[in-house]
Design an enzyme around this catalytic site. Structure first.
Site, PDB file in Angstrom:
ATOM      1  N   GLY A 305       0.109  -1.914  -0.794  1.00  0.00           N
ATOM      2  CA  GLY A 305       1.090  -2.885  -0.329  1.00  0.00           C
ATOM      3  C   GLY A 305       1.890  -3.427  -1.489  1.00  0.00           C
ATOM      4  N   GLU A 306       2.328  -4.674  -1.381  1.00  0.00           N
ATOM      5  CA  GLU A 306       3.096  -5.368  -2.421  1.00  0.00           C
ATOM      6  C   GLU A 306       4.508  -4.810  -2.611  1.00  0.00           C
ATOM      7  OE1 GLU A 306       0.953  -5.227  -6.134  1.00  0.00           O
ATOM      8  OE2 GLU A 306      -0.867  -6.123  -5.292  1.00  0.00           O
ATOM      9  N   GLY A 307       4.877  -3.745  -1.910  1.00  0.00           N
ATOM     10  CA  GLY A 307       6.129  -3.050  -2.184  1.00  0.00           C
ATOM     11  C   GLY A 307       5.966  -1.966  -3.220  1.00  0.00           C
TER      12      GLY A 307
END
Length: 338
Positions: A305-307
């Site tokens: 996640g997190e980009g």
């Protein structure tokens, strides 16, 4: 800056009225691509990427100079049902890590030359457990959409949105189940690494939430309000703002694509400016990408996640644009085109 959102219907209206890519630029970029010093189609998808990007930036020789990465963080009442291997306190702890530059997304954003912003959204007040009530009120949903809408820098020329929220693969799975049907198990994965019993419990929670709210869901915003979370809605708001501003978007993993799916269900053309950065290891991500009609640029088994996957994919897009805009044409190079 874009004018602030005044209502959910205002958001729907602006999304549906957003203009398409510039066809003149698309045609000019395609013509330039046909004149570059290479065999036709030799750069594969890189050629399509450069033309697509040029159309949204209204030029046949685009450059990526000002990418922006935004990470939104939120907490979820449904975590009380044991759907995550980590406690909700980790969300706030990771926000501090982002702010201090210590997370994976910090490194990948820096590598891409991207501005990175972090927005923590009322972490002390999780959205409601969606098996008991709608996750958000209409006012709360509008505020979360506005948080994303107003976070986009109008001078950016590329956007990546990421998230942090312990338990948020559960609302993402619920959104996919509500929007695409099937069984809860089809959309529910291990997230942070729950065991078999945890996965069964998580699937139960997803099924209960969709059973409770499904009849009230007419579009993607209804789904977001009842089953989503602040950070998921903020990602949707940011992607929508980028659509209005003609800023291309690289989508991240399962949770980001669940947010994007809510936009596409609300307006069919809302993701024309978006590409998929990668296919994550979360089990249902491939199915969501197929439903969105997006082919990922990368597939590296990422599930952070997190980009992070989308930020890494910036390098691929930059490579496509560097070749397209920097290569010589046959005429410029004095090379015969056959």
């Amino acid at each position: 800056m874009l004018p602030p959102l005044t209502s959910l219907d205002d958001f729907r209206s602006r999304l549906s009225k957003a203009s398409a890519a510039d066809q003149t630029a698309v045609d000019a970029a395609a013509a330039r691509n046909g004149q570059l010093t290479k065999p036709p189609g030799a750069l594969g998808r890189l050629e399509d990427l450069a033309i697509w990007y040029g159309g949204w930036r209204k030029t046949d020789r685009p450059e990526v100079q000002s990418p922006q990465v935004i990470v939104f963080a939120g907490n979820h009442g449904v975590t009380a049902q044991g759907v995550s291997a980590f406690p909700a306190e980790v969300t706030a702890q990771m926000v501090i890590n982002f702010e201090h530059g210590g997370a994976a997304i910090n490194q990948l954003a820096k590598l891409a030359g991207a501005r990175m912003d972090v927005h923590a959204l009322d972490l002390e007040t999780p959205v409601k457990d969606f098996t008991q009530a709608p996750a958000m009120s209409e006012i709360e949903l509008l505020a979360a959409l506005e948080a994303g809408w107003s976070a986009v820098d109008p001078t950016a020329d590329l956007l990546v949105v990421g998230e942090m929220g312990i338990g948020n693969t559960t609302p993402a799975a619920a959104l996919a189940h509500a929007l695409y049907g099937g069984a809860a198990e089809d959309w529910t994965g291990r997230g942070t690494g729950v065991d078999d019993a945890g996965l069964a419990n998580k699937s139960r929670v997803v099924a209960e939430g969709v059973s409770l709210h499904g009849a009230a869901i007419a579009d993607g915003l209804d789904a977001l309000q009842r089953l989503g979370g602040r950070e998921i809605a903020a990602m949707a708001g940011a992607i929508a703002a980028a659509r209005v501003l003609h800023i291309p978007v690289i989508l991240d993993g399962f949770i980001c694509c669940a947010a994007a799916a809510c936009l596409q269900r609300t307006s069919a053309t809302s993701l024309d400016h978006a590409i998929a950065g990668h296919q994550s290891a979360e089990s249902a991500h491939a199915a969501v990408l197929k439903a969105l009609g997006k082919e990922p640029l990368l597939s590296l088994g990422l599930r952070l996640g997190e980009g992070s996957g989308a930020a890494l994919a910036i390098q691929v897009l930059k490579g496509a644009i560097a070749c397209h805009s920097g290569m010589a044409t046959f005429a410029e190079a004095g090379v015969s085109d056959g």
